[in-house]
Design a protein around this motif. Sequence first.
Motif, mmCIF file in Angstrom:
data_model
loop_
_atom_site.group_PDB
_atom_site.id
_atom_site.type_symbol
_atom_site.label_atom_id
_atom_site.label_comp_id
_atom_site.label_asym_id
_atom_site.label_seq_id
_atom_site.Cartn_x
_atom_site.Cartn_y
_atom_site.Cartn_z
ATOM 1 N N VAL A 97 0.845 -1.193 0.000
ATOM 2 C CA VAL A 97 0.000 0.000 0.000
ATOM 3 C C VAL A 97 0.879 1.241 0.000
ATOM 4 O O VAL A 97 1.842 1.333 0.772
ATOM 5 N N ILE A 98 0.562 2.174 -0.879
ATOM 6 C CA ILE A 98 1.237 3.476 -0.887
ATOM 7 C C ILE A 98 0.423 4.403 -0.005
ATOM 8 O O ILE A 98 -0.759 4.642 -0.273
ATOM 9 N N SER A 99 1.035 4.900 1.056
ATOM 10 C CA SER A 99 0.340 5.752 2.023
ATOM 11 C C SER A 99 0.861 7.187 1.957
ATOM 12 O O SER A 99 1.987 7.436 1.515
ATOM 13 N N ALA A 100 0.036 8.099 2.418
ATOM 14 C CA ALA A 100 0.414 9.518 2.433
ATOM 15 C C ALA A 100 1.471 9.762 3.507
ATOM 16 O O ALA A 100 1.239 9.452 4.681
ATOM 17 N N PRO A 101 2.642 10.307 3.155
ATOM 18 C CA PRO A 101 3.691 10.566 4.147
ATOM 19 C C PRO A 101 3.383 11.783 5.012
ATOM 20 O O PRO A 101 3.996 11.963 6.069
ATOM 21 N N THR A 102 2.462 12.614 4.564
ATOM 22 C CA THR A 102 2.086 13.812 5.314
ATOM 23 C C THR A 102 0.663 14.195 4.917
ATOM 24 O O THR A 102 0.071 13.587 4.024
ATOM 25 N N SER A 103 0.118 15.181 5.598
ATOM 26 C CA SER A 103 -1.236 15.646 5.279
ATOM 27 C C SER A 103 -1.171 16.798 4.285
ATOM 28 O O SER A 103 -0.227 17.592 4.299
#
Length: 387
Positions: A97-103
């Motif tokens: 899964v590619i997840s968001a490193p920041t908002s």
Amino acid sequence: NAMKYHKSLLFLLFSAALLSCGKGGHEGHAHGADEEQEAHAEAHGHQHEAGHGDEIALSPESAKRFGVTVERVTRGEFAEALKVSGQIEPAPMDQSVISAPTSGILRLTQGLNVGSRVSAGARVGSIDSRGVAGGDPNAGARAAVESARRELDRITPLYKEGLASAKEYNDARAAYETALAGYSPRAASGAVTAASSGVITRLQARSGQYVAVGEPIAVVSGNSALTLRADLPARHAAFLPMVRSANFRPEHIAEAVNTGDLGGRLLSGSTSPAGAGYIPVFFSFNNNGSMVPGSYAEVWLLGPVRGDVISVPVEALTEQQGAFYVYTRVHDDAYLKHRVQTGGSDGRRVEILSGLKEGDMLVTGGASVVKMAENSGNIPEGHSHNH
């Protein structure tokens, strides 16, 4: 339309080849009407005497050129099969899964879609925290790191000269390490990267959408291992304990393949319907490079095996007005057409109840070519029926 064009082109080429052979065979008879009549009468009498008026002419050269192949009919094992629908799914252990490193606001790389291939570490997008309520959380973390580093740089030489206590030094070092732990250079850059190589099988966020840190953006499948899900109708639940393997044909592939040929195995089959009256049956298998996750497939669940059965490859059958036919080779340049009664099919072979016998030389490849020869009405030349 493409298939019709292909068949038409094949027919024209095939007819031209037959015509060429025919001209070559009659070159020596082009001198005089008497010789032509004599040759015609001889050929006609030869055909009538032999009683082979239903034979289909096809020279060995043409058969080889157009891919006509035969195999001897034998009795053997044949598995009882139940045809169901199914789908090819990524194997859970082969996904990342590619997840968001920041908002912030997500911007996907142009052209990135489901089916796009990515490599490990490749950039698939970026996240911009500017203009978002609360600001960029990494900006504060970055400032904290810089502040703690300056303090540590200030106190270190003082500690070495004995002008600062060990506690002051240790406190400064701990503050720096804590600030560093809360700061991610990758997150600060806003870069969204793939953790592993594979194909994007699912996009869970869109460009321009706000994503929170840790939120999933996409799913990458390595495609080396896949799962086949077969949906068994609940009314056939009694067949489930007998299932050992499966043949399946994805929508983008012409011929069915067996899970065992791809190193596959039966994973599980729930005894309770998963919904809508179906029982999911799962198989794992290795991707041979031609399978696409998400593809729908026809599936033949294979159960008990029967012996002493005559069966033929699916491609050996031709259908005309609802009836099924096969062709056998009776001589190097002659074939016969047989109407057959079919039984069950496992997706790769079809049971033959009548119309064939052991020892027949069955046309297994190029049946459409023999069918074209049948429609052309040619008679074998120089054919000896002493067989």
